[in-house]
Design a protein around this motif. Structure first.
Motif, PDB file in Angstrom:
ATOM      1  N   GLY A  93     -25.656  -7.464  -6.579  1.00 14.60           N
ATOM      2  CA  GLY A  93     -26.894  -8.200  -6.769  1.00 14.60           C
ATOM      3  C   GLY A  93     -27.752  -7.687  -7.901  1.00 14.60           C
ATOM      4  O   GLY A  93     -28.896  -7.322  -7.699  1.00 14.60           O
ATOM      5  N   PHE A  94     -27.232  -7.646  -9.082  1.00 13.40           N
ATOM      6  CA  PHE A  94     -27.984  -7.192 -10.242  1.00 13.40           C
ATOM      7  C   PHE A  94     -28.612  -8.353 -10.986  1.00 13.40           C
ATOM      8  O   PHE A  94     -28.697  -8.342 -12.205  1.00 13.40           O
ATOM      9  N   GLY A  95     -29.027  -9.341 -10.288  1.00 17.87           N
ATOM     10  CA  GLY A  95     -29.639 -10.501 -10.919  1.00 17.87           C
ATOM     11  C   GLY A  95     -28.627 -11.235 -11.774  1.00 17.87           C
ATOM     12  O   GLY A  95     -27.527 -11.544 -11.332  1.00 17.87           O
ATOM     13  N   THR A  96     -28.982 -11.467 -13.021  1.00 17.15           N
ATOM     14  CA  THR A  96     -28.104 -12.211 -13.917  1.00 17.15           C
ATOM     15  C   THR A  96     -27.207 -11.299 -14.755  1.00 17.15           C
ATOM     16  O   THR A  96     -26.427 -11.798 -15.562  1.00 17.15           O
TER      17      THR A  96
ATOM     18  N   ALA B 187     -24.148 -12.468 -17.212  1.00 17.62           N
ATOM     19  CA  ALA B 187     -24.212 -12.223 -18.652  1.00 17.62           C
ATOM     20  C   ALA B 187     -23.008 -11.417 -19.110  1.00 17.62           C
ATOM     21  O   ALA B 187     -22.471 -11.649 -20.199  1.00 17.62           O
ATOM     22  N   PHE B 188     -22.582 -10.491 -18.277  1.00 21.87           N
ATOM     23  CA  PHE B 188     -21.410  -9.686 -18.615  1.00 21.87           C
ATOM     24  C   PHE B 188     -20.152 -10.549 -18.666  1.00 21.87           C
ATOM     25  O   PHE B 188     -19.323 -10.401 -19.567  1.00 21.87           O
ATOM     26  N   VAL B 189     -20.020 -11.470 -17.734  1.00 22.24           N
ATOM     27  CA  VAL B 189     -18.863 -12.376 -17.744  1.00 22.24           C
ATOM     28  C   VAL B 189     -18.878 -13.224 -19.012  1.00 22.24           C
ATOM     29  O   VAL B 189     -17.839 -13.417 -19.652  1.00 22.24           O
ATOM     30  N   GLU B 190     -20.039 -13.692 -19.411  1.00 22.15           N
ATOM     31  CA  GLU B 190     -20.134 -14.478 -20.647  1.00 22.15           C
ATOM     32  C   GLU B 190     -19.739 -13.624 -21.853  1.00 22.15           C
ATOM     33  O   GLU B 190     -19.066 -14.101 -22.765  1.00 22.15           O
ATOM     34  N   HIS B 191     -20.147 -12.373 -21.837  1.00 19.03           N
ATOM     35  CA  HIS B 191     -19.756 -11.447 -22.904  1.00 19.03           C
ATOM     36  C   HIS B 191     -18.233 -11.301 -22.933  1.00 19.03           C
ATOM     37  O   HIS B 191     -17.618 -11.339 -24.009  1.00 19.03           O
ATOM     38  N   LEU B 192     -17.620 -11.127 -21.770  1.00 18.26           N
ATOM     39  CA  LEU B 192     -16.160 -11.011 -21.693  1.00 18.26           C
ATOM     40  C   LEU B 192     -15.475 -12.291 -22.160  1.00 18.26           C
ATOM     41  O   LEU B 192     -14.445 -12.246 -22.834  1.00 18.26           O
TER      42      LEU B 192
END
Length: 90
Positions: free
Chosen positions: A59-62, A66-71
């Motif tokens: 549960g780190f918010g978004t 955002a990390f998945v989008e970076h990947l």
């Protein structure tokens, strides 16, 4: 936390994340960033996604999104990885 092995980090996830979840997330994320490029094949990519789902549980918010989008951008040359993200809800 000093281990460079995702499976080791996974094994100690709960006790370490309870103490310092942000540090755990950052360390896990750093290892996971290169993981999809370490090998090819759908099984490897599915394992990558399992790791992504685990960090999303904290549960780190978004941040996980955002990390998945970076990947997705970083590994845009791996269509099988991108295909596997879709059924996982990413």
């Amino acid at each position: 936390m000093e281990s460079d092995n995702l499976e080791t980090r996974r094994r100690y996830r709960e006790p370490v994340a309870e103490v310092d979840s942000e540090a755990y997330f950052e360390a896990y994320r750093d290892l996971l960033e290169a993981y999809p490029a370490a090998d090819t094949g759908r099984d490897h990519y599915k394992t990558s996604i399992e790791y992504l789902q685990e960090i999303a549980e904290f549960g780190f918010g978004t941040e996980p999104e955002a990390f998945v989008e970076h990947l997705r951008e970083k590994h845009s040359n791996r269509p099988a990885f991108l295909d596997e993200l879709e059924p996982a809800g990413y």
